[in-house]
Write a protein that holds these residues in place. Structure first.
Motif, PDB file in Angstrom:
ATOM      1  N   LEU A  30       0.890  -1.201   0.108  1.00  0.00           N
ATOM      2  CA  LEU A  30      -0.101  -0.083   0.064  1.00  0.00           C
ATOM      3  C   LEU A  30       0.861   1.290  -0.071  1.00  0.00           C
ATOM      4  O   LEU A  30       1.749   1.353   0.887  1.00  0.00           O
ATOM      5  CB  LEU A  30      -0.804   0.062   1.263  1.00  0.00           C
ATOM      6  N   GLY A  31       0.649   2.211  -1.080  1.00  0.00           N
ATOM      7  CA  GLY A  31       1.440   3.357  -1.007  1.00  0.00           C
ATOM      8  C   GLY A  31       0.762   4.434  -0.156  1.00  0.00           C
ATOM      9  O   GLY A  31      -0.461   4.763  -0.382  1.00  0.00           O
ATOM     10  N   PHE A  32       1.312   5.063   0.804  1.00  0.00           N
ATOM     11  CA  PHE A  32       0.870   6.260   1.524  1.00  0.00           C
ATOM     12  C   PHE A  32       1.215   7.256   1.043  1.00  0.00           C
ATOM     13  O   PHE A  32       2.654   7.799   0.989  1.00  0.00           O
ATOM     14  CB  PHE A  32       1.393   6.259   2.801  1.00  0.00           C
ATOM     15  N   LEU A  33       0.561   8.340   0.226  1.00  0.00           N
ATOM     16  CA  LEU A  33       1.005   9.551  -0.253  1.00  0.00           C
ATOM     17  C   LEU A  33       0.392  10.610   0.492  1.00  0.00           C
ATOM     18  O   LEU A  33      -0.940  10.580   0.921  1.00  0.00           O
ATOM     19  CB  LEU A  33       0.320   9.528  -1.745  1.00  0.00           C
ATOM     20  N   GLY A  34       1.102  12.033   0.434  1.00  0.00           N
ATOM     21  CA  GLY A  34       0.562  12.922   1.048  1.00  0.00           C
ATOM     22  C   GLY A  34       1.990  13.805   1.323  1.00  0.00           C
ATOM     23  O   GLY A  34       2.844  13.561   1.336  1.00  0.00           O
ATOM     24  N   PRO A  35       1.519  15.394   1.417  1.00  0.00           N
ATOM     25  CA  PRO A  35       2.399  16.369   1.570  1.00  0.00           C
ATOM     26  C   PRO A  35       3.023  16.263   2.787  1.00  0.00           C
ATOM     27  O   PRO A  35       2.582  15.485   3.789  1.00  0.00           O
ATOM     28  CB  PRO A  35       1.686  17.703   1.443  1.00  0.00           C
ATOM     29  N   ASN A  36       3.902  16.872   3.141  1.00  0.00           N
ATOM     30  CA  ASN A  36       4.632  17.014   4.447  1.00  0.00           C
ATOM     31  C   ASN A  36       3.419  17.643   5.759  1.00  0.00           C
ATOM     32  O   ASN A  36       2.618  18.441   5.172  1.00  0.00           O
ATOM     33  CB  ASN A  36       5.912  18.076   4.768  1.00  0.00           C
ATOM     34  N   GLY A  37       3.296  16.916   6.390  1.00  0.00           N
ATOM     35  CA  GLY A  37       2.379  17.232   7.665  1.00  0.00           C
ATOM     36  C   GLY A  37       1.148  16.633   7.394  1.00  0.00           C
ATOM     37  O   GLY A  37       0.028  16.980   8.121  1.00  0.00           O
ATOM     38  N   ALA A  38       1.117  15.779   6.386  1.00  0.00           N
ATOM     39  CA  ALA A  38      -0.538  15.108   6.081  1.00  0.00           C
ATOM     40  C   ALA A  38      -0.926  14.227   7.178  1.00  0.00           C
ATOM     41  O   ALA A  38      -2.241  13.938   7.094  1.00  0.00           O
ATOM     42  CB  ALA A  38      -0.518  14.570   4.699  1.00  0.00           C
ATOM     43  N   GLY A  39       0.040  13.671   7.761  1.00  0.00           N
ATOM     44  CA  GLY A  39      -0.395  12.455   8.942  1.00  0.00           C
ATOM     45  C   GLY A  39       0.304  11.324   8.635  1.00  0.00           C
ATOM     46  O   GLY A  39      -0.029  10.197   9.483  1.00  0.00           O
ATOM     47  N   LYS A  40       0.872  11.003   7.447  1.00  0.00           N
ATOM     48  CA  LYS A  40       1.453   9.666   7.438  1.00  0.00           C
ATOM     49  C   LYS A  40       2.507   9.403   8.395  1.00  0.00           C
ATOM     50  O   LYS A  40       2.212   8.043   8.654  1.00  0.00           O
ATOM     51  CB  LYS A  40       2.561   9.663   5.869  1.00  0.00           C
ATOM     52  N   SER A  41       3.500   9.847   8.776  1.00  0.00           N
ATOM     53  CA  SER A  41       4.404   9.371   9.925  1.00  0.00           C
ATOM     54  C   SER A  41       3.479   8.969  11.027  1.00  0.00           C
ATOM     55  O   SER A  41       3.779   8.275  11.737  1.00  0.00           O
ATOM     56  CB  SER A  41       5.461  10.393   9.953  1.00  0.00           C
ATOM     57  N   SER A 187       5.370   4.721   2.537  1.00  0.00           N
ATOM     58  CA  SER A 187       5.105   6.219   2.669  1.00  0.00           C
ATOM     59  C   SER A 187       5.987   7.103   1.866  1.00  0.00           C
ATOM     60  O   SER A 187       7.112   6.804   1.644  1.00  0.00           O
ATOM     61  CB  SER A 187       5.335   6.739   4.246  1.00  0.00           C
ATOM     62  N   THR A 188       5.407   8.214   1.057  1.00  0.00           N
ATOM     63  CA  THR A 188       6.109   9.081   0.162  1.00  0.00           C
ATOM     64  C   THR A 188       5.264  10.125  -0.128  1.00  0.00           C
ATOM     65  O   THR A 188       4.150  10.301   0.167  1.00  0.00           O
ATOM     66  CB  THR A 188       6.621   8.205  -1.171  1.00  0.00           C
ATOM     67  N   HIS A 189       6.028  11.262  -0.789  1.00  0.00           N
ATOM     68  CA  HIS A 189       5.292  12.426  -1.159  1.00  0.00           C
ATOM     69  C   HIS A 189       5.471  12.593  -2.587  1.00  0.00           C
ATOM     70  O   HIS A 189       5.136  13.646  -3.084  1.00  0.00           O
ATOM     71  CB  HIS A 189       5.659  13.777  -0.470  1.00  0.00           C
ATOM     72  N   ILE A 190       6.276  11.500  -3.286  1.00  0.00           N
ATOM     73  CA  ILE A 190       6.174  11.598  -4.792  1.00  0.00           C
ATOM     74  C   ILE A 190       5.027  10.560  -5.415  1.00  0.00           C
ATOM     75  O   ILE A 190       5.349   9.134  -5.068  1.00  0.00           O
ATOM     76  CB  ILE A 190       7.672  11.331  -5.102  1.00  0.00           C
ATOM     77  N   LEU A 191       4.380  11.097  -6.304  1.00  0.00           N
ATOM     78  CA  LEU A 191       3.412  10.126  -7.031  1.00  0.00           C
ATOM     79  C   LEU A 191       4.132   8.973  -7.416  1.00  0.00           C
ATOM     80  O   LEU A 191       3.591   7.498  -7.590  1.00  0.00           O
ATOM     81  CB  LEU A 191       2.490  10.882  -8.109  1.00  0.00           C
ATOM     82  N   PRO A 192       5.124   8.833  -8.386  1.00  0.00           N
ATOM     83  CA  PRO A 192       5.869   7.932  -9.008  1.00  0.00           C
ATOM     84  C   PRO A 192       6.223   6.810  -8.208  1.00  0.00           C
ATOM     85  O   PRO A 192       6.421   5.593  -8.551  1.00  0.00           O
ATOM     86  CB  PRO A 192       7.019   8.472  -9.750  1.00  0.00           C
ATOM     87  N   GLU A 193       6.704   7.352  -6.909  1.00  0.00           N
ATOM     88  CA  GLU A 193       7.081   6.341  -5.834  1.00  0.00           C
ATOM     89  C   GLU A 193       6.072   5.019  -5.818  1.00  0.00           C
ATOM     90  O   GLU A 193       6.554   4.019  -5.688  1.00  0.00           O
ATOM     91  CB  GLU A 193       7.353   6.943  -4.513  1.00  0.00           C
ATOM     92  N   GLY A 223      -1.011  11.854 -13.690  1.00  0.00           N
ATOM     93  CA  GLY A 223       0.091  11.874 -14.439  1.00  0.00           C
ATOM     94  C   GLY A 223       1.266  11.235 -13.916  1.00  0.00           C
ATOM     95  O   GLY A 223       1.072  10.850 -12.556  1.00  0.00           O
ATOM     96  N   THR A 224       2.272  10.873 -14.459  1.00  0.00           N
ATOM     97  CA  THR A 224       3.187  10.224 -13.567  1.00  0.00           C
ATOM     98  C   THR A 224       4.912  10.716 -13.691  1.00  0.00           C
ATOM     99  O   THR A 224       5.733  10.098 -13.537  1.00  0.00           O
ATOM    100  CB  THR A 224       3.839   8.640 -14.194  1.00  0.00           C
ATOM    101  N   ALA A 225       4.721  11.876 -13.843  1.00  0.00           N
ATOM    102  CA  ALA A 225       6.045  12.942 -13.946  1.00  0.00           C
ATOM    103  C   ALA A 225       6.897  12.954 -12.686  1.00  0.00           C
ATOM    104  O   ALA A 225       6.206  12.880 -11.713  1.00  0.00           O
ATOM    105  CB  ALA A 225       5.779  14.230 -14.675  1.00  0.00           C
ATOM    106  N   GLU A 226       8.014  12.584 -12.511  1.00  0.00           N
ATOM    107  CA  GLU A 226       8.608  12.752 -11.466  1.00  0.00           C
ATOM    108  C   GLU A 226       8.438  13.984 -10.664  1.00  0.00           C
ATOM    109  O   GLU A 226       8.747  14.149  -9.442  1.00  0.00           O
ATOM    110  CB  GLU A 226      10.173  12.677 -11.567  1.00  0.00           C
ATOM    111  N   SER A 227       8.150  15.076 -11.383  1.00  0.00           N
ATOM    112  CA  SER A 227       7.875  16.300 -10.565  1.00  0.00           C
ATOM    113  C   SER A 227       6.622  16.454 -10.118  1.00  0.00           C
ATOM    114  O   SER A 227       6.445  17.655  -9.408  1.00  0.00           O
ATOM    115  CB  SER A 227       8.458  17.570 -11.593  1.00  0.00           C
ATOM    116  N   ALA A 228       5.744  15.774 -10.463  1.00  0.00           N
ATOM    117  CA  ALA A 228       4.170  15.842  -9.769  1.00  0.00           C
ATOM    118  C   ALA A 228       4.245  16.058  -8.433  1.00  0.00           C
ATOM    119  O   ALA A 228       4.635  15.219  -7.584  1.00  0.00           O
ATOM    120  CB  ALA A 228       3.363  14.811 -10.530  1.00  0.00           C
ATOM    121  N   SER A 229       3.659  17.119  -7.948  1.00  0.00           N
ATOM    122  CA  SER A 229       3.586  17.338  -6.660  1.00  0.00           C
ATOM    123  C   SER A 229       2.271  16.745  -6.036  1.00  0.00           C
ATOM    124  O   SER A 229       1.320  16.446  -6.857  1.00  0.00           O
ATOM    125  CB  SER A 229       3.469  18.937  -6.299  1.00  0.00           C
TER     126      SER A 229
END
Length: 240
Positions: A30-41, A187-193, A223-229
């Motif tokens: 399972l991939g955990f996606l979210g910006p910093n402070g989203a609650g992943k950690s 856990s990651t904040h990068i979609l392609p991860e 999208g799957t670009a590495e730079s996608a936020s």
């Protein structure tokens, strides 16, 4: 294998995670996606027994994290965002030390260290001091310690943070190879991860679930670009 029901964590007047409900099947990544402070950690720390929840229930392998913390810890290999390494130790002595902390029988430790070293590609640096290793090999060593004892569940917090593209690709391939053998939360904040390693994706935003679905359904619209936020991802997912 992992069940989370209405999980909530408050810090006085701040809500870190709010009413999370999800599950991870045996052998699934399972991939955990979210910006910093989203609650992943925060969620990962509750699942591993490092933090108590304010409300809700979390179970690992059928054991309630709050009521049976030692049983849960025996079933989890955990890699925090910063690997828990001792820089003055060699890779081998560090892995032997962690194996002893996990109470692996002394007669099995050498074989087990060799197994996880081969799996993570650190065999040729076993005799080197951790302080002298590259970021990539430190991350690999962190994953190796999580794999010691072959726990059924692996929780990996930002395992490719700070790595160069080649190192990221290597770590992604390693994590993908664990599918079916271990149940993994990544856990990651990068979609392609997650598009390259996971079957399911859970996206957190401000402590709440913004999306939780099969990867193929989400990948078909993102999208799957590495730079996608993640901010861009959230806009796409909530535009309707």
């Amino acid at each position: 294998m992992i069940e989370v029901q209405h999980l909530t964590k408050r810090y006085r007047d701040r809500m870190a995670i709010d009413d999370l409900t999800f599950s991870v099947e045996e052998g699934e990544i399972l991939g955990f996606l979210g910006p910093n402070g989203a609650g992943k950690s925060t969620t990962m720390k509750i699942l591993t027994g490092f933090l108590p929840a304010s409300e809700g229930v979390a179970r690992v392998g059928g054991f309630d994290v709050h009521r049976y913390p030692l049983e849960v810890k025996r079933r989890i290999g955990y890699l925090p965002e910063t690997p828990p390494l001792y820089p003055e130790m060699t890779v081998e002595s560090y892995l032997r030390f962690v194996a002893s902390l996990k109470r692996l029988p002394s007669r099995e430790q050498k074989t087990e260290v060799e197994r996880v070293a081969a799996l993570t590609g650190v065999t040729h640096v076993l005799g080197r001091v951790l302080a002298n290793l590259s970021k990539g090999y430190k991350q690999r060593t962190g994953i190796a310690q999580a794999l010691l004892g072959s726990p059924p569940v692996l929780i990996l917090d930002e395992p490719t943070e700070g790595l160069d593209p080649a190192q990221r690709a290597e770590v992604r391939a390693l994590i993908k190879s664990l599918a079916g053998k271990h149940t993994v939360i990544l856990s990651t904040h990068i979609l392609p991860e997650v598009t390259m390693t996971c079957e399911k994706v859970l996206i957190l935003n401000q402590g709440r679930i913004a999306a939780y679905d099969d990867l193929r359904k989400l990948a078909g619209t993102q999208g799957t670009a590495e730079s996608a936020s993640l901010e861009e991802v959230f806009i796409k997912l909530t535009a309707a």
